[in-house]
Design an enzyme around this catalytic site. Structure first.
Site, mmCIF file in Angstrom:
data_model
loop_
_atom_site.group_PDB
_atom_site.id
_atom_site.type_symbol
_atom_site.label_atom_id
_atom_site.label_comp_id
_atom_site.label_asym_id
_atom_site.label_seq_id
_atom_site.Cartn_x
_atom_site.Cartn_y
_atom_site.Cartn_z
ATOM 1 N N HIS A 168 121.702 13.401 -5.711
ATOM 2 C CA HIS A 168 120.867 14.574 -5.416
ATOM 3 C C HIS A 168 119.410 14.151 -5.201
ATOM 4 O O HIS A 168 118.469 14.855 -5.558
ATOM 5 C CB HIS A 168 120.959 15.572 -6.575
ATOM 6 C CG HIS A 168 120.937 17.015 -6.158
ATOM 7 N ND1 HIS A 168 122.065 17.787 -6.085
ATOM 8 C CD2 HIS A 168 119.920 17.834 -5.782
ATOM 9 C CE1 HIS A 168 121.739 19.022 -5.704
ATOM 10 N NE2 HIS A 168 120.436 19.064 -5.499
ATOM 11 N N TYR A 185 107.644 20.096 -5.167
ATOM 12 C CA TYR A 185 109.039 20.551 -5.260
ATOM 13 C C TYR A 185 109.946 19.647 -4.417
ATOM 14 O O TYR A 185 111.034 19.258 -4.847
ATOM 15 C CB TYR A 185 109.145 22.011 -4.787
ATOM 16 C CG TYR A 185 110.576 22.476 -4.604
ATOM 17 C CD1 TYR A 185 111.465 22.501 -5.678
ATOM 18 C CD2 TYR A 185 111.043 22.871 -3.348
ATOM 19 C CE1 TYR A 185 112.778 22.911 -5.505
ATOM 20 C CE2 TYR A 185 112.361 23.288 -3.167
ATOM 21 C CZ TYR A 185 113.218 23.299 -4.243
ATOM 22 O OH TYR A 185 114.526 23.693 -4.075
HETATM 23 C C1 FNR Z 1 117.691 19.077 -2.278
HETATM 24 N N1 FNR Z 1 119.060 18.804 -2.365
HETATM 25 C C2 FNR Z 1 119.961 19.844 -2.321
HETATM 26 N N2 FNR Z 1 121.299 19.589 -2.301
HETATM 27 C C3 FNR Z 1 122.207 20.594 -2.208
HETATM 28 O O1 FNR Z 1 123.394 20.338 -2.180
HETATM 29 N N3 FNR Z 1 121.757 21.899 -2.148
HETATM 30 C C4 FNR Z 1 120.437 22.240 -2.178
HETATM 31 O O2 FNR Z 1 120.076 23.409 -2.099
HETATM 32 C C5 FNR Z 1 119.499 21.182 -2.302
HETATM 33 N N4 FNR Z 1 118.168 21.449 -2.382
HETATM 34 C C6 FNR Z 1 117.253 20.415 -2.319
HETATM 35 C C7 FNR Z 1 115.893 20.720 -2.255
HETATM 36 C C8 FNR Z 1 114.979 19.685 -2.089
HETATM 37 C C9 FNR Z 1 113.530 20.017 -1.960
HETATM 38 C C10 FNR Z 1 115.419 18.343 -2.010
HETATM 39 C C11 FNR Z 1 114.454 17.213 -1.790
HETATM 40 C C12 FNR Z 1 116.755 18.054 -2.115
HETATM 41 C C13 FNR Z 1 119.543 17.406 -2.315
HETATM 42 C C14 FNR Z 1 119.694 16.946 -0.870
HETATM 43 O O3 FNR Z 1 120.760 17.597 -0.235
HETATM 44 C C15 FNR Z 1 119.971 15.439 -0.796
HETATM 45 O O4 FNR Z 1 121.059 15.107 -1.612
HETATM 46 C C16 FNR Z 1 118.756 14.609 -1.228
HETATM 47 O O5 FNR Z 1 117.566 15.166 -0.733
HETATM 48 C C17 FNR Z 1 118.906 13.178 -0.717
HETATM 49 O O6 FNR Z 1 117.882 12.372 -1.166
HETATM 50 P P1 FNR Z 1 116.557 12.045 -0.303
HETATM 51 O O7 FNR Z 1 116.994 11.743 1.110
HETATM 52 O O8 FNR Z 1 115.708 13.268 -0.368
HETATM 53 O O9 FNR Z 1 115.975 10.882 -1.025
#
Ligand code: FNR
Length: 382
Positions: free
Chosen positions: A275, A24
């Site tokens: 994202h 996930y």
């Molecule tokens: C996310 N991201 C995310 N963004 C957001 O605005 N609300 C959320 O609830 C979530 N949930 C989420 C869950 C998981 C498991 C991941 C990996 C990511 C996106 C997050 O905020 C961010 O944009 C990305 O994770 C950035 O990329 P990297 O650093 O994971 O490569």
């Protein structure tokens, strides 16, 4: 032994937590092309080495909306972060606060906002999704205000969830749902003990207030699909702007035109983000999108960036490409899953050391010194 912050924590997390949870966090959408490009494009950016510049004094500090950051990093909103360690959001927030940087609580957190906000003595940031039920959004904003939140991160790149096939394969999405998976995963002794799976029943801290929402995790993915609003437009953001008097950051901008719209709308900041490659596979990596966006709006609002940042060197690269501050997503989740608060604090120490080395060898005494001059020209092309 840790030799590379994110890579080693990623491996350790994979050994430690149940597969559905690892995938996930680790996975992206469709063929995961954008997910890979986020990491590869950043790693491919050549820093420009400079020497003999008396680098004995060096500062990583920066200020954002009047808030002091010990380094230009904040922890990104990550849904269900609280599943990766016991009261996971609290542990991550404590680690962030101990290193002098902000923590962002996701709309879909496990721990409720007051629990996280009261665990640390700096204001947390709160992330909100656009949901069909505006009443729920207003209620969430009221709770955030009451919990002392100043900075709102408004995520706009999820009008519909991208297809994440890994979640379907691992059982995170689909009929069996996370609750069944968790029951099976109780076989993972370390994880089950650590998140307290035998103790407290899991609910979703923020969305459990949602009218008619089942409090369990069983319907999590279905909940996202049913409640996210594809009709959202800039007009809909107006009432939030009126309601929210603190800084408002729009997260999920990948195009200079949208960045200009965010300025016209009156946003205080944007997050250049895809994202983490979890939404539309095939879009540009953040590193590639960032320079044109910085050309369009630098100075008009704060530019934050995320997606693919796995080291302090990547932070330096993003800042040199035009970001003021970055967000870390998976990097901190892997550390949280491995060693909880101590893991996240350690990860941030490694990032800080890596940034110091990169800044020393590019001749940047401060964050403001980082810019196009810190990079080999055209290193993003090809
Ligand atoms: C996310 N991201 C995310 N963004 C957001 O605005 N609300 C959320 O609830 C979530 N949930 C989420 C869950 C998981 C498991 C991941 C990996 C990511 C996106 C997050 O905020 C961010 O944009 C990305 O994770 C950035 O990329 P990297 O650093 O994971 O490569």
């Amino acid at each position: 032994m840790i030799i590379s912050a994110s890579t080693d924590y990623r491996k350790a997390a994979q050994r430690r937590i149940p597969p559905f949870l690892f995938h996930y966090a680790d996975g992206g959408s469709y063929t995961e092309h954008t997910l890979r490009r986020n990491v590869e494009d950043l790693a491919g950016i050549a820093l420009r080495q400079r020497v003999l510049k008396d680098m004995s004094s060096l500062s990583l500090e920066t200020t954002l909306f009047g808030e002091k950051l010990a380094m230009p990093i904040a922890l990104a909103p990550v849904g269900l972060a609280g599943m990766y360690a016991r009261r996971g959001e609290v542990q991550a927030a404590r680690a962030a606060a101990s290193k002098g940087i902000p923590f962002t609580l996701s709309t879909v957190s496990v721990c409720p906002i007051d629990e996280v906000a009261s665990a640390i003595d700096r204001p947390i940031w709160f992330q909100l999704y656009v949901l069909k039920d505006r009443g729920f959004m207003k209620h969430a904003l009221e709770k955030a205000k009451a919990a002392g939140v100043k900075t709102l991160v408004f995520t706009v790149d999820m009008p519909v969830p991208g297809a994440r096939y890994r979640d379907a394969h691992s059982g995170m999405s689909g009929k069996s749902g996370p609750i069944r998976r968790m029951a099976q995963a109780a076989m993972h002794p370390f994880w089950a003990w650590d998140v307290g799976i035998h103790g407290r029943p899991h609910d979703l801290g923020n969305v459990s207030d949602y009218r008619g929402n089942p409090t369990g995790l069983e319907d999590y993915i279905a909940w996202l699909g049913n409640n996210f609003d594809p009709a959202i437009s800039w007009k809909d953001l107006e009432w939030i702007r009126e309601f929210w008097d603190g800084p408002m950051i729009i997260k999920g901008i990948l195009d200079p035109e949208d960045a200009r719209d965010a300025v016209r709308f009156g946003a205080d900041g944007i997050v250049v983000s895809n994202h983490g490659g979890r939404q539309l596979d095939g879009v540009m990596s953040s590193a590639r999108a960032l320079p044109a966006i910085a050309d369009a709006v630098k100075g008009d609002l704060a530019i934050l960036a995320d997606s693919g940042i796995r080291s302090g060197l990547d932070v330096v690269r993003m800042i040199a490409l035009g970001a003021d501050t970055v967000l870390l997503g998976r990097a901190f989740i892997y550390a949280l899953a491995t060693r909880g608060e101590a893991g996240v604090a350690h990860l941030l120490e490694l990032f800080e050391k890596e940034m110091r080395v990169a800044m020393t060898l590019t001749g940047a005494h401060s964050i403001a010194d980082l810019g196009a001059d810190s990079l080999v020209p055209d290193s993003l092309r090809g």
